[in-house]
Design an enzyme around this catalytic site. Structure first.
Site, mmCIF file in Angstrom:
data_model
loop_
_atom_site.group_PDB
_atom_site.id
_atom_site.type_symbol
_atom_site.label_atom_id
_atom_site.label_comp_id
_atom_site.label_asym_id
_atom_site.label_seq_id
_atom_site.Cartn_x
_atom_site.Cartn_y
_atom_site.Cartn_z
ATOM 1 N N MET A 1 4.537 -4.619 2.847
ATOM 2 C CA MET A 1 5.433 -5.720 2.666
ATOM 3 C C MET A 1 5.314 -6.379 4.037
ATOM 4 S SD MET A 1 9.634 -5.343 1.590
ATOM 5 C CE MET A 1 9.120 -4.771 0.017
ATOM 6 N N GLY B 1 0.748 -4.834 4.391
ATOM 7 C CA GLY B 1 0.723 -3.323 3.913
ATOM 8 C C GLY B 1 2.130 -2.916 3.140
ATOM 9 N N THR B 2 1.835 -1.946 2.209
ATOM 10 C CA THR B 2 2.816 -1.454 1.442
ATOM 11 C C THR B 2 2.298 -0.681 0.667
ATOM 12 O OG1 THR B 2 4.513 -3.316 1.476
ATOM 13 C CG2 THR B 2 4.647 -1.696 -0.508
ATOM 14 N N SER B 3 3.002 0.608 0.329
ATOM 15 C CA SER B 3 2.475 1.616 -0.486
ATOM 16 C C SER B 3 3.454 2.047 -1.358
ATOM 17 C CB SER B 3 1.659 2.880 0.167
ATOM 18 O OG SER B 3 0.490 2.483 0.966
#
Length: 245
Positions: A1, A18-20
């Site tokens: 995010m 980057g977000t998971s």
């Protein structure tokens, strides 16, 4: 995010999103989880973001993309679901929430950066998971993955999730699976990290779970495995050596 930023002020290659996020369905409910890192370019703006957003009593969403966009969309969907509940006198189905998310994301796809996973439990179908990727598609799946990890992390998600869905699992096994998968993806993606937040959503209610950074599962300790020493061979001087021509 990622926070909303002026991309013109950044150098080429400086922006790393980057977000998971993921959600997995099991027999009595669903488990959703996410990392907690929000980046502004190469700067970590917030390391403990809550990317799991309540939109109704037993309906949650996981958010990836622009933090501002996804927060605004989730607030609007929450408003519409409250209206639905008041007008019908019943809680909204998960599919209704996912359809509102999908319509908003699709109709504003040129202005929004939002990838959403909607998951929850309702009386009509029980537990369900819907994936709404960038562009505004809508897909119901037994498990969903999302975010902006690099290719290795996506392969980690897909491979482990595919193996997991080949066998039925209960609540505890699914929680452990989500925790391990997110931790593994976070370890391979420099723009994902922080802590893991999870929700277990069943008919009985919603249970929030939290895994701090110092308790994340580790899959490599940094200790190399040394080869076993070879046996020392002592030749008998009384025996002539064998010669192979």
């Amino acid at each position: 995010m990622v926070d909303r930023i002026d991309f013109q002020q950044l150098k080429s290659g400086e922006v790393n999103l980057g977000t998971s996020i993921m959600a997995v369905q099991f027999s009595n409910g669903v488990v959703i989880g996410a990392d907690s890192r929000t980046t502004t370019g190469s700067y970590i703006a917030n390391r403990v973001t809550d990317k799991l957003t309540h939109v109704h009593d037993r309906v949650y969403c996981c958010r990836s993309g622009s933090a501002a966009d996804t927060q605004a969309v989730a607030d609007i969907v929450h408003y519409y679901l409250q209206l639905y509940s008041q007008q019908t006198g019943a809680p909204p189905p998960v599919h209704t929430a996912a359809s509102i998310f999908q319509r908003m994301c699709y109709e504003n796809k040129d202005q929004l950066s939002a990838g959403i996973i909607v998951a929850g439990w309702d009386k009509e179908v029980g537990p369900s998971v819907y994936n709404i990727p960038l562009g505004g598609g809508l897909f119901r799946q037994p498990w969903a993955i999302g975010g902006t990890p690099p290719v290795p992390a996506q392969r980690t998600y897909t491979g482990t999730a595919t193996r997991r869905t080949r066998r039925a699992g209960g609540r505890d096994e699914t929680v452990e699976f989500v925790k391990n998968t997110l931790a593994l993806a976070m370890s391979r993606d420099g723009s994902s990290g922080g802590v893991i937040r999870m929700c277990v959503i069943t008919e009985e209610g919603v249970e929030r779970l939290f895994v701090p950074g110092n308790e994340l599962p580790k899959f490599w300790t940094g200790t190399e495995v040394l080869a076993a020493p070879k046996e020392k061979v002592v030749l008998d001087p009384q025996v002539a050596p064998m010669v192979i021509e």
